[in-house]
Design a protein around this motif. Structure first.
Motif, PDB file in Angstrom:
ATOM      1  N   ALA A   1       0.892  -1.156  -0.088  1.00 57.06           N
ATOM      2  CA  ALA A   1       0.083  -0.114   0.002  1.00 57.06           C
ATOM      3  C   ALA A   1       1.044   1.274  -0.127  1.00 57.06           C
ATOM      4  O   ALA A   1       0.567   2.370  -0.539  1.00 57.06           O
ATOM      5  CB  ALA A   1      -0.919  -0.158   1.331  1.00 57.06           C
ATOM      6  N   ARG A   2       1.847   1.343   0.869  1.00 56.50           N
ATOM      7  CA  ARG A   2       2.697   2.356   0.747  1.00 56.50           C
ATOM      8  C   ARG A   2       3.559   2.741  -0.598  1.00 56.50           C
ATOM      9  O   ARG A   2       3.595   3.731  -1.075  1.00 56.50           O
ATOM     10  CB  ARG A   2       4.023   2.025   1.766  1.00 56.50           C
ATOM     11  N   SER A   3       3.983   1.603  -1.031  1.00 55.50           N
ATOM     12  CA  SER A   3       4.671   1.729  -2.307  1.00 55.50           C
ATOM     13  C   SER A   3       4.115   1.931  -3.645  1.00 55.50           C
ATOM     14  O   SER A   3       4.218   2.418  -4.601  1.00 55.50           O
ATOM     15  CB  SER A   3       5.554   0.264  -2.575  1.00 55.50           C
ATOM     16  N   SER A   4       2.637   1.691  -3.332  1.00 56.73           N
ATOM     17  CA  SER A   4       1.657   1.909  -4.570  1.00 56.73           C
ATOM     18  C   SER A   4       0.916   3.420  -4.451  1.00 56.73           C
ATOM     19  O   SER A   4      -0.002   3.379  -5.142  1.00 56.73           O
ATOM     20  CB  SER A   4       0.749   0.928  -4.503  1.00 56.73           C
ATOM     21  N   SER A   5       1.656   3.964  -3.470  1.00 56.02           N
ATOM     22  CA  SER A   5       1.042   5.660  -3.475  1.00 56.02           C
ATOM     23  C   SER A   5      -0.564   5.588  -3.032  1.00 56.02           C
ATOM     24  O   SER A   5      -1.196   6.427  -3.348  1.00 56.02           O
ATOM     25  CB  SER A   5       1.449   6.466  -4.645  1.00 56.02           C
ATOM     26  N   LEU A   6      -0.770   4.670  -2.269  1.00 56.17           N
ATOM     27  CA  LEU A   6      -2.048   4.899  -1.825  1.00 56.17           C
ATOM     28  C   LEU A   6      -2.548   5.870  -1.028  1.00 56.17           C
ATOM     29  O   LEU A   6      -3.772   6.373  -0.853  1.00 56.17           O
ATOM     30  CB  LEU A   6      -2.441   3.370  -0.830  1.00 56.17           C
ATOM     31  N   VAL A   7      -1.667   6.454  -0.142  1.00 54.77           N
ATOM     32  CA  VAL A   7      -1.987   7.557   0.617  1.00 54.77           C
ATOM     33  C   VAL A   7      -2.041   8.895  -0.008  1.00 54.77           C
ATOM     34  O   VAL A   7      -2.127  10.118   0.528  1.00 54.77           O
ATOM     35  CB  VAL A   7      -1.086   7.503   1.962  1.00 54.77           C
TER      36      VAL A   7
END
Length: 220
Positions: A51-57
């Motif tokens: 989630a962090r690496s897929s720019s979810l935030v």
């Protein structure tokens, strides 16, 4: 995206799926509680890193999803124990996670028609399922099961409403897989412990979390 970057970006998926496979092997043979703790924790850390690496935030809806994933990971750790108190705490974390997912769907937008249709369908289904489970519970656990069943049913209804608004199926599918996985968790905890529950419940659960984590990269 070049090949090396693609492989690197999918590394958390490989970590989660590999850990899940080892977890299921351990569940089948009953090797070790330590192995179960390590593999399940690593599998959950995998979808958080994904989630962090897929720019979810990087979006409002993604921030809600990310908090849902974090709360789910805490729930995973608590559910490692057979202690009823730990199970209740874990269920509470998942309850909060479903609220975060509902928040994400609200940010996307909701079709009232689809929301109401889903609520009409999922409501009686949830009542039948949890009516079957409730005789195996009592006291605080019974109240928690009732509250949780309402929360996860609302989560699916909100996901359906979001699908009706956006026309995208990815998050709806993730929500539905999460819902089904919880039925196997309940069956495992309250009715009958067997490998089939672990196989179906864990596989569907981690698939759903990976789908939530990958949602920024998927436009369907």
């Amino acid at each position: 995206m070049n090949k090396d970057h693609l492989v690197l970006s999918l590394t958390p998926v490989y970590v989660t799926l590999t850990s899940l496979s080892l977890l299921l092997v351990n569940e089948f043979y009953g090797y070790s509680k330590y192995v179960k703790s390590v593999t399940k924790t690593v599998a959950s850390l995998g979808f958080l890193y994904l989630a962090r690496s897929s720019s979810l935030v990087n979006s409002d809806q993604g921030s809600y999803l990310f908090w849902g994933l974090i709360l789910s990971a805490f729930g995973d750790v608590m559910l490692l124990s057979l202690n009823p108190v730990h199970f209740q705490i874990g269920a509470f974390f998942f309850l909060l996670a479903h609220m975060m997912y509902c928040g994400a769907f609200l940010v996307i937008g909701i079709s009232l028609k689809w929301f109401c249709f889903s609520a009409i369908v999922i409501g009686p289904a949830a009542f039948i399922v949890y009516r079957y489970i409730l005789p195996y519970t009592s006291g605080l656990m019974r109240k928690l099961v009732i509250t949780y069943s309402i929360a996860i049913s609302w989560m699916v209804a909100f996901a359906s409403g979001s699908y009706g608004y956006s026309g995208k199926t990815w998050l709806l599918a993730a929500a539905f897989l999460f819902y089904i996985s919880d039925l196997f968790v309940a069956r495992q905890r309250f009715i009958k412990r067997c490998f089939l529950n672990s196989l179906c419940g864990l596989t569907l659960y981690y698939t759903a979390q990976i789908m939530f984590a990958l949602s920024p990269a998927v436009d369907i």
